[in-house]
Design an enzyme around this catalytic site. Structure first.
Site, short mmCIF file in Angstrom:
data_model
loop_
_atom_site.label_atom_id
_atom_site.label_comp_id
_atom_site.label_asym_id
_atom_site.label_seq_id
_atom_site.Cartn_x
_atom_site.Cartn_y
_atom_site.Cartn_z
N LYS A 1 -4.38 -16.98 -7.32
CA LYS A 1 -3.54 -16.11 -6.49
C LYS A 1 -2.20 -16.83 -6.32
O LYS A 1 -2.15 -17.97 -5.87
CB LYS A 1 -4.23 -15.90 -5.14
CG LYS A 1 -3.49 -14.99 -4.17
CD LYS A 1 -4.33 -14.86 -2.91
CE LYS A 1 -3.67 -13.99 -1.87
NZ LYS A 1 -4.51 -13.87 -0.66
N ASP B 1 -9.02 -8.71 8.47
CA ASP B 1 -8.61 -7.80 7.38
C ASP B 1 -9.80 -7.46 6.49
O ASP B 1 -9.69 -7.49 5.27
CB ASP B 1 -7.47 -8.41 6.57
CG ASP B 1 -6.67 -7.36 5.80
OD1 ASP B 1 -6.72 -6.17 6.18
OD2 ASP B 1 -5.99 -7.73 4.82
#
Length: 300
Positions: free
Chosen positions: A6, A104
């Site tokens: 990422k 989240d």
């Protein structure tokens, strides 16, 4: 070994903070249903996080994305994903020290390994809860459709907010629907507003994802949906803990399941007791602008 990397697209102080939080949280957690950190790079303005590669991507990709037409998520896999991801969140809430709230939880943040085992990922918004604290007050972050109403309104984050988001995820797994649907240009409906009246009328077959073609276990579908809706109760004190969610999903206690089925929530839908907070979140220009910034800064 196959890995996933990422990479932060655009460096900023806010993005740097989320990178630091994610690395710190990932370094603290070890559980079969939480994505593992393999390494990271923080040099100059380069920010990289290295994870195990998840060949089956995310739950989102199978329900609404590039794999949705392939119907790879049969009922057994969906139940396994529900229980596995719940056990990952149990670790965060009850076994990590200090306790961690994810903030989240959503379909795109539940990744699937080569055996379709769930791995909860993306801890950039996570918060550590000090011992004895009932909540942390913070700027609202998360994703529309998954936000608990009290969090959207007051910015008070605790484990109950994750439970709410997890309930939305369970409804997605059961129905194959998105958290918020556009009925027209001006009208939106949440998945909870659609599901609750059907449960009140015991129309569980209408809740099942059509892509399953009727191939599901009726009792498990009912259990999944009931747990999902009690998780998304507008009153946080009415929501179960994640430990209780795992117990209910596994059907360990018939008595508790019967009690859940007889909950007042399922007698008749009442707006006062049921509101997913969508309109509140949408009315918050601060939240919307922050959400747009996050998408620009943390997109892969």
């Amino acid at each position: 070994m196959q890995i996933a990397v990422k990479r932060l697209k655009v460096w900023s102080n806010k993005a740097e903070m989320e990178f630091a939080v994610e690395v710190e949280i990932l370094a603290r957690v070890r559980h079969k249903n939480l994505l593992s950190l393999r390494g990271y790079c923080a040099e100059g303005q380069e920010r990289l996080i290295v994870y195990d590669y998840m060949p089956n991507l995310s739950v989102l990709s199978h329900l609404h994305g590039q794999h949705s037409a392939e119907c790879l998520l049969d009922w057994d896999r969906r139940m396994s994903i529900a229980i596995g991801s719940a056990e990952g969140v149990v670790y965060l809430h009850h076994h990590a020290t200090p306790h961690i709230i994810h903030r989240d939880i959503k379909a795109s943040n539940v990744l699937l390994d080569s055996n379709f085992q769930a791995q909860v990922a993306d801890f950039g918004f996570a918060k550590l809860i000090p011992d004895g604290a009932t909540h942390v007050t913070t700027r609202v972050k998360g994703t529309l459709g998954y936000l608990a109403p009290e969090y959207a309104m007051l910015g008070k984050a605790n484990e109950c907010c994750d439970v709410y988001s997890f309930g939305i995820l369970l409804l997605e797994l059961a129905s194959g629907r998105k958290p918020i649907e556009k009925l027209s240009a001006a009208v939106k409906r949440s998945i909870t507003e659609w599901a609750l009246p059907l449960v009140c009328e015991s129309k569980y077959d209408e809740l099942a994802d059509p892509k399953l073609n009727g191939k599901y276990v009726n009792e498990e579908l009912k259990r999944l949906v009931l747990v999902a809706l009690i998780c998304t109760h507008s009153r946080p004190e009415k929501r179960p803990t994640m430990l209780e969610v795992v117990e209910l999903l596994k059907g360990i206690s018939k008595e508790k399941l019967a009690g859940l089925e007889n909950d007042e929530l399922f007698k008749a839908p009442r707006a006062a007791d049921y509101n997913d907070g969508t309109s509140v979140a949408e009315d918050s220009s601060d939240f919307i602008s922050e959400e747009k910034e996050l998408k620009e800064e943390t997109g892969l």
